[in-house]
Design a protein around this motif. Structure first.
Motif, PDB file in Angstrom:
ATOM      1  N   GLY A  94      24.782  36.024  33.534  1.00 11.74           N
ATOM      2  CA  GLY A  94      25.058  35.305  32.241  1.00 11.74           C
ATOM      3  C   GLY A  94      25.382  36.157  31.586  1.00 11.74           C
ATOM      4  N   MET A  95      25.869  37.461  31.652  1.00 10.41           N
ATOM      5  CA  MET A  95      27.133  38.147  31.119  1.00 10.41           C
ATOM      6  C   MET A  95      29.005  37.795  31.084  1.00 10.41           C
ATOM      7  N   ALA A  96      28.916  37.850  29.865  1.00  6.53           N
ATOM      8  CA  ALA A  96      30.664  37.116  29.554  1.00  6.53           C
ATOM      9  C   ALA A  96      31.718  38.647  29.375  1.00  6.53           C
ATOM     10  N   MET A  97      32.609  38.155  29.764  1.00  9.90           N
ATOM     11  CA  MET A  97      33.680  38.966  30.171  1.00  9.90           C
ATOM     12  C   MET A  97      35.001  38.315  29.714  1.00  9.90           C
ATOM     13  N   GLN A  98      35.446  39.131  28.916  1.00  8.06           N
ATOM     14  CA  GLN A  98      36.331  38.266  27.639  1.00  8.06           C
ATOM     15  C   GLN A  98      38.019  39.302  29.049  1.00  8.06           C
ATOM     16  N   LEU A  99      38.776  38.467  29.558  1.00  8.09           N
ATOM     17  CA  LEU A  99      39.728  39.003  30.906  1.00  8.09           C
ATOM     18  C   LEU A  99      40.799  38.805  29.897  1.00  8.09           C
ATOM     19  N   GLY A 100      41.325  38.583  28.933  1.00  7.45           N
ATOM     20  CA  GLY A 100      42.523  38.236  28.354  1.00  7.45           C
ATOM     21  C   GLY A 100      42.686  37.610  28.021  1.00  7.45           C
ATOM     22  N   THR A 101      44.259  36.979  27.860  1.00 12.97           N
ATOM     23  CA  THR A 101      44.568  35.926  26.694  1.00 12.97           C
ATOM     24  C   THR A 101      45.869  35.120  27.326  1.00 12.97           C
ATOM     25  N   THR A 102      45.917  34.010  27.071  1.00  6.19           N
ATOM     26  CA  THR A 102      47.593  32.788  27.371  1.00  6.19           C
ATOM     27  C   THR A 102      47.397  32.186  26.176  1.00  6.19           C
ATOM     28  N   ARG A 103      48.873  31.910  26.436  1.00  2.25           N
ATOM     29  CA  ARG A 103      49.082  30.949  26.121  1.00  2.25           C
ATOM     30  C   ARG A 103      49.423  28.946  26.601  1.00  2.25           C
ATOM     31  N   ASP A 104      49.043  29.263  28.170  1.00  2.58           N
ATOM     32  CA  ASP A 104      49.183  28.418  29.119  1.00  2.58           C
ATOM     33  C   ASP A 104      47.486  28.008  28.305  1.00  2.58           C
ATOM     34  N   PRO A 105      47.269  26.402  27.576  1.00  2.00           N
ATOM     35  CA  PRO A 105      45.974  25.741  28.037  1.00  2.00           C
ATOM     36  C   PRO A 105      45.274  24.955  28.729  1.00  2.00           C
ATOM     37  N   MET A 106      46.465  24.860  30.243  1.00  2.00           N
ATOM     38  CA  MET A 106      46.124  24.706  31.085  1.00  2.00           C
ATOM     39  C   MET A 106      46.361  25.101  32.289  1.00  2.00           C
ATOM     40  N   ALA A 107      45.651  26.859  32.081  1.00  2.00           N
ATOM     41  CA  ALA A 107      45.946  28.102  33.040  1.00  2.00           C
ATOM     42  C   ALA A 107      44.884  28.022  33.539  1.00  2.00           C
ATOM     43  N   ARG A 108      44.550  27.751  34.982  1.00  2.00           N
ATOM     44  CA  ARG A 108      43.633  27.978  35.609  1.00  2.00           C
ATOM     45  C   ARG A 108      43.845  29.608  36.492  1.00  2.00           C
ATOM     46  N   VAL A 109      42.404  30.408  35.819  1.00  2.00           N
ATOM     47  CA  VAL A 109      42.610  31.330  35.714  1.00  2.00           C
ATOM     48  C   VAL A 109      41.346  32.162  37.214  1.00  2.00           C
ATOM     49  N   GLN A 110      42.259  32.914  38.418  1.00  2.00           N
ATOM     50  CA  GLN A 110      41.263  32.978  38.986  1.00  2.00           C
ATOM     51  C   GLN A 110      41.397  34.286  39.178  1.00  2.00           C
ATOM     52  N   THR A 148      43.192  43.929  31.367  1.00  2.00           N
ATOM     53  CA  THR A 148      43.215  43.164  32.277  1.00  2.00           C
ATOM     54  C   THR A 148      43.395  43.233  32.903  1.00  2.00           C
ATOM     55  N   PRO A 149      42.286  42.573  33.933  1.00  2.00           N
ATOM     56  CA  PRO A 149      42.239  43.298  35.742  1.00  2.00           C
ATOM     57  C   PRO A 149      43.100  41.881  36.159  1.00  2.00           C
ATOM     58  N   VAL A 150      43.405  40.517  35.436  1.00  2.00           N
ATOM     59  CA  VAL A 150      44.320  39.552  36.355  1.00  2.00           C
ATOM     60  C   VAL A 150      45.678  39.763  35.632  1.00  2.00           C
ATOM     61  N   ALA A 151      46.484  39.140  36.917  1.00  2.00           N
ATOM     62  CA  ALA A 151      47.905  39.534  37.028  1.00  2.00           C
ATOM     63  C   ALA A 151      48.007  38.249  35.998  1.00  2.00           C
ATOM     64  N   GLY A 152      49.088  38.200  34.819  1.00  2.00           N
ATOM     65  CA  GLY A 152      49.803  36.511  34.095  1.00  2.00           C
ATOM     66  C   GLY A 152      49.489  36.931  32.625  1.00  2.00           C
ATOM     67  N   LEU A 153      48.044  37.870  32.775  1.00  2.00           N
ATOM     68  CA  LEU A 153      47.522  36.966  31.374  1.00  2.00           C
ATOM     69  C   LEU A 153      47.853  38.357  30.629  1.00  2.00           C
ATOM     70  N   ALA A 154      47.636  38.038  28.646  1.00  2.00           N
ATOM     71  CA  ALA A 154      48.463  39.172  28.153  1.00  2.00           C
ATOM     72  C   ALA A 154      46.510  39.432  28.068  1.00  2.00           C
ATOM     73  N   ALA A 155      47.000  41.268  27.399  1.00  2.00           N
ATOM     74  CA  ALA A 155      46.167  41.747  27.323  1.00  2.00           C
ATOM     75  C   ALA A 155      45.174  41.820  25.571  1.00  2.00           C
ATOM     76  N   ASN A 156      43.983  41.989  25.641  1.00  2.00           N
ATOM     77  CA  ASN A 156      43.156  41.661  24.347  1.00  2.00           C
ATOM     78  C   ASN A 156      44.125  42.086  23.058  1.00  2.00           C
ATOM     79  N   ALA A 157      42.895  41.910  21.983  1.00  2.00           N
ATOM     80  CA  ALA A 157      43.760  42.938  20.849  1.00  2.00           C
ATOM     81  C   ALA A 157      42.658  43.819  21.041  1.00  2.00           C
ATOM     82  N   PRO A 158      42.854  45.020  20.573  1.00  2.00           N
ATOM     83  CA  PRO A 158      42.146  46.198  19.797  1.00  2.00           C
ATOM     84  C   PRO A 158      40.787  45.577  19.149  1.00  2.00           C
ATOM     85  N   PRO A 159      40.117  46.401  18.987  1.00  2.00           N
ATOM     86  CA  PRO A 159      38.873  46.226  18.195  1.00  2.00           C
ATOM     87  C   PRO A 159      38.688  45.941  16.876  1.00  2.00           C
TER      88      PRO A 159
END
Length: 205
Positions: A94-110, A148-159
């Motif tokens: 049930g835990m949530a993790m934010q892996l990164g960001t993308t500008r593609d609304p249709m991106a399929r993140v694996q 980010t542990p996923v290639a293709g995603l941009a890094a998250n903003a700092p806290p």
């Protein structure tokens, strides 16, 4: 001569008093409480990292943490303003993790899961406005990856402390505004009612 209606006046007076009381509660109670809380949270990024809590602890917001997600149930996209969309993985526990960001609304993140380090933040709140008013619990926590542990995603903003809303002053102003508007409307209606000419009584036969 017309008289001031007792029941409507009493009802409006009680409603205005309740609005003023709510405004004072936000201003004198909730606002100082939230400011003290934010002052404590502001120091969290410099504190030593912790394991992501199994039980939500709001005092750990912005604290650096680590956790392992194995296996992830799925990855969904949530709006992130100027950053586009946040890729958020839901783990089997049930835990949530934010892996990164993308500008593609249709991106399929694996993502197959694994260890992630970052900082603790609030997960997106799926409740409606009415639901949030009825349920005063804060949104659940999630871990925002610092790398980010996923290639293709941009890094998250700092806290940032700006990610934690502090709307109590605005709420207080709103309640005082509502009280003032209700008072003005009722006084204008009452003035109009008292100024209206009294219809003459029909002549007796």
């Amino acid at each position: 001569m017309k008289r001031v209606p007792v029941l409507p006046t009493l009802f409006v007076a009680l409603a205005v008093a309740a609005m003023v009381a709510l405004g004072l509660w936000q201003l004198l109670d909730r606002l100082p409480e939230k400011e003290a809380y934010l002052a404590k949270v502001a120091a969290n990024p410099a504190r030593p990292p912790v394991a992501f809590p199994s039980v939500p602890d709001q005092s750990l917001l912005l604290r650096r943490a680590s956790a392992t997600c194995r296996p992830p149930v799925g990855v969904t996209l949530a709006g992130a303003g100027a950053a586009g969309f946040r890729a958020i993985a839901t783990c089997a526990n049930g835990m949530a993790m934010q892996l990164g960001t993308t500008r593609d609304p249709m991106a399929r993140v694996q993502w197959s899961g694994g260890a992630v380090s970052g900082f603790i933040s609030h997960a997106p709140d799926q409740r409606s406005l009415i639901g949030a008013l009825a349920d005063r619990r804060p949104p659940p926590l999630m871990l925002v990856a610092d790398r980010t542990p996923v290639a293709g995603l941009a890094a998250n903003a700092p806290p940032s402390l700006d990610s934690i809303p502090n709307n109590h002053l605005a709420y207080a102003v709103q309640w005082f505004f509502f009280a003032a508007v209700a008072s003005i409307i009722y006084l204008l209606a009452l003035r109009r009612r008292l100024a209206a000419p009294v219809a003459p009584a029909p002549p007796r036969r």
